[in-house]
Design an enzyme around this catalytic site. Structure first.
Site, short mmCIF file in Angstrom:
data_model
loop_
_atom_site.label_atom_id
_atom_site.label_comp_id
_atom_site.label_asym_id
_atom_site.label_seq_id
_atom_site.Cartn_x
_atom_site.Cartn_y
_atom_site.Cartn_z
N GLU A 285 0.65 -1.23 -0.16
CA GLU A 285 -0.02 0.01 -0.48
C GLU A 285 0.27 1.05 0.18
OE1 GLU A 285 -2.77 -0.20 -0.50
OE2 GLU A 285 -3.49 -1.90 -0.36
N CYS A 319 -1.00 9.15 3.51
CA CYS A 319 -1.26 8.45 2.09
C CYS A 319 -2.53 9.75 1.18
CB CYS A 319 -1.62 7.40 2.04
SG CYS A 319 -2.63 6.48 3.44
#
Ligand code: NAD
Length: 523
Positions: A285, A319
Site C-alpha cells: 500500500e 497518504c
C-alpha cells in the site's frame, strides 16, 4: 477510557473529561519517555539489547527524546524469522476462535489505553489530539474487523458440492506461514495493528519492522498483543533502518508473504523483487497524489472545509491527503480566497493542545522538500497563502510549516510528485470532464473527492475516477478519514497492489491460501 469515541470524522470534541484526561496524558507521556530505558528487539521469547541503538526525537519539540531503540541487524531479522517459523505450527494449529479471542482482548486493551497511547503518539509523530485518538481507535477496530470477518466466514471452512456419493470435498483457507510487516511513520499504530491483525487472525506468525519514527507505538502494539495472549514468537519485533533491517526482512526466502505500507518508490522495488523465485503475496500500500474536483454547482462552504481538512490535517502527511484541486473556472477565485482564509484561521498552536490542528513535518528532510516546492511554485506560479516555516513561540521548537495553497502551470512537478506536506495546488478547469482527466493524469490512484450538487455530475465522477477510495460532498474530509468497516481503504495503480482494501470485506482473505480437500470414503 472516557466513553467519548473519536474517529477521523470527528470534527471537534467538547467532552471535558476527555480533554482533562488528554492534558494529563501529554505530560505523563513526556515523563514516560524520560524514564523508559532502551527498548530491546523481541525475537521469539528473547529480548535482545542490540549491538547499537538509535534515538528518535519529537517533531513537535525536537528537544524531546522519545526513545532509544535497538538497531536490528540482518542476523537479528534472520533469527526473528526463524522464531516465527518455529512458532507457526502451534499458532496456526490453535483453534481460530481462540486466536480471535486473543486478538479481541488486544483490541480492548488498546481501546482502554487510548488516551495514554494517543498522547505518546502525539509526541512521537506529531499527531493532533483527535487524529491520534482516531489512530488508536482505528488500530483496535481494524483488529476487531478482521476477527469479525473470520467469524463471519466460520473460520473459512466449508463443504463443497459432491460428484459422487462417496466423495466429500471441503474447501479450507489456510495461512501461508511467516508474514513480514513493514510500516510507515504516519499511522504508527493503525498500520502496524491492521496488517498484523489480519496476518495473525489468519493464523500466520509475524515479524514486524516498523518505521524508525513510530517505534514507540510499535512496541505498544506488540505489548498489547503479547499481553492479550499472543505468544512471543508468533509475533516478533525488529526495529531499525529500512535499508538494512527492512531489506533483510524482504530478502528472507522463508517469508510466506509480506505487507508493506509506505512510499511508492520503496514499495514498487519490494513488489518487483519479492516474487523473483516463486510467487508470494506482497501486499504493498503506497503513496498518493490525491485530487479534489469542485464543480460550479458545489456548495463552496463544504468544499473549502473538506479540502482544508484533507490538505492540511496531519501536516499533509496522510497518504490520502488532498494535494491537487481542480475547480470550475467560474468559482476558482472565490475558492482560493476562501481556502486561504480557512488556512489562516487554523490556530497557531501545536497538536498536543486542546483544539490543536497543526502538525509538524516529520523531519528536516521533509521541511527541505516543502521549502523546495514552495520555491518552485513561487518561481513558476503563485503562492496564494502560506509558504514558510512557522517559528513563533512554541512552534519554533518543532518542524512546523504553514498550510499552503499554490497555483502553478499544468506542467509543474507539483502536480505529480507526492510531497507529504500541507501544500495543495489549485487549477481552474472548464468542465467536469477536464477535471476528471486531470485528476486521473498521475500514476497514483489512492483517494479522490468531488464537490457537486447534480446527480449526473456525481455519477460521471464515480464512473470515471481512478481511485480506490472516493468521497462526494464530504466536509469531514474531501479525500481523507476512512474507517474500518465503513470505508475500505486501498489504492489503485501505483498506490496499491492488493486490489482489496484494508478494513474491507475482502482484505483478510489475502492472508490465506485456499486448499480443496477431497476425501473418498471407503466402501
Ligand atoms: P517509507 O517508504 O520511507 O518507509 C516505510 C517503511 O519502509 C519504513 O518502515 C522504512 O523503514 C521501510 N523501508 C525503507 N526502505 C526500505 C527498504 N529498502 N527495504 C525495506 N523496507 C524499507 O515511507 P514513510 O515515509 O514511512 O511513509 C510515508 C509514505 O507512506 C508516503 O508515501 C505515504 O503515501 C505512504 N503511505 C501509504 C499508505 C496507504 O495505505 N497507501 C498509508 C500510509 C502511508
Amino acid at each position: 477510557m472516557t466513553g467519548f469515541r473519536v474517529t477521523y470524522a470527528t470534527l471537534s470534541a467538547d467532552d471535558e473529561r476527555l480533554h482533562a484526561a488528554c492534558d494529563g496524558a501529554v505530560d505523563a507521556a513526556r515523563r514516560a519517555f524520560a524514564e523508559h530505558g532502551p527498548f530491546p528487539l523481541h525475537v521469539g521469547t528473547e529480548d535482545r539489547a542490540g549491538a547499537t541503538t538509535f534515538t528518535t526525537v519529537s517533531p513537535v519539540d525536537c528537544d524531546v527524546v522519545v526513545g532509544e531503540f535497538a538497531v536490528g541487524t540482518a542476523d537479528d531479522v534472520a533469527d526473528a524469522v526463524g522464531a516465527a517459523e518455529a512458532a507457526f505450527p502451534a499458532w496456526s494449529g490453535t483453534d481460530w476462535r481462540e486466536r480471535c479471542a486473543a486478538r479481541d482482548r488486544a483490541a480492548d486493551a488498546i481501546s482502554d489505553a487510548s488516551v495514554t497511547l494517543a498522547a505518546e503518539m502525539g509526541w512521537e509523530v506529531g499527531k493532533s489530539r483527535l487524529e491520534a485518538l482516531g489512530d488508536v481507535e482505528e488500530s483496535a477496530d481494524l483488529i476487531r474487523y478482521y476477527t469479525h470477518a473470520m467469524r463471519q466466514h466460520d473460520g473459512f471452512e466449508q463443504p463443497m458440492e459432491r460428484l459422487a456419493p462417496a466423495e466429500a470435498t471441503f474447501d479450507v483457507m489456510r495461512p501461508y506461514g511467516v508474514w513480514g510487516v513493514i510500516s510507515p511513520f504516519n499511522y504508527p499504530m493503525a498500520l502496524v495493528a491492521g496488517p498484523m491483525g489480519a496476518a495473525l487472525t489468519a493464523g500466520n506468525t509475524v515479524v514486524l519492522k516498523p518505521s524508525e519514527v513510530g517505534s514507540w507505538c510499535a512496541h505498544r502494539v506488540y505489548d498489547a498483543l503479547v499481553g492479550a495472549g499472543v505468544p512471543p514468537g508468533a509475533v516478533n519485533l525488529v526495529t531499525g533502518p529500512g535499508e538494512t533491517a527492512g531489506a533483510a526482512l524482504v530478502a528472507d526466502r522463508r517469508l510466506g508473504g509480506l505487507t508493506f505500507t509506505g512510499s511508492s518508490e520503496v514499495g514498487m522495488a519490494i513488489h518487483s523483487s519479492f516474487s523473483a523465485e516463486y510467487p508470494r503475496p506482497a501486499i504493498c500500500e503506497m503513496g498518493g497524489k490525491n485530487p479534489v474536483v469542485v464543480a460550479a454547482s458545489a456548495d463552496l462552504g463544504l468544499a473549502v472545509e473538506g479540502v482544508a481538512r484533507s490538505a492540511f490535517g496531519l501536516g499533509g502527511q496522510k497518504c490520502s491527503a488532498a494535494s491537487r484541486a481542480f475547480v470550475d473556472a467560474s468559482i476558482v477565485e472565490e475558492f482560493c480566497a476562501r481556502l486561504a482564509n480557512r488556512a489562516a484561521a487554523i490556530p497557531a498552536v501545536g497538536p498536543l493542545a486542546r483544539g490543536g490542528f497543526l502538525s509538524p513535518l516529520v523531519d528536516d528532510d521533509a521541511v527541505a522538500r516543502y521549502e523546495a516546492a514552495v520555491a518552485e511554485a513561487g518561481a513558476t506560479g503563485e503562492v496564494v497563502c502560506g509558504g514558510a516555516r512557522m517559528t513563533d513561540g512554541e512552534l519554533g521548537r518543532g518542524n512546523f510549516v504553514a498550510p499552503t495553497v499554490v497555483r502553478v502551470p499544468a506542467d509543474s512537478p507539483l502536480w505529480t510528485t507526492e510531497l507529504f506536506a500541507p501544500l495543495i495546488a489549485v487549477a481552474a478547469v472548464d468542465s467536469l470532464d477536464e477535471a476528471i482527466d486531470r485528476a486521473n493524469a498521475t500514476p497514483y490512484g489512492l483517494t479522490a473527492g468531488l464537490f457537486a450538487a447534480e446527480q449526473e455530475e456525481i455519477d460521471t465522477f464515480l464512473r470515471h475516477i481512478e481511485a480506490g477510495v472516493v468521497y462526494v460532498n464530504r466536509a469531514a474530509g474531501a479525500t481523507t478519514g476512512a474507517w474500518p468497516g465503513v470505508q475500505p481503504f486501498g489504492g489503485w495503480k501505483r498506490s496499491g497492489t492488493g486490489g482489496k482494501a484494508g478494513g474491507g470485506p475482502y482484505y483478510l482473505q489475502q492472508y490465506l491460501r485456499e486448499q480443496s480437500r477431497t476425501i473418498v470414503s471407503r466402501p
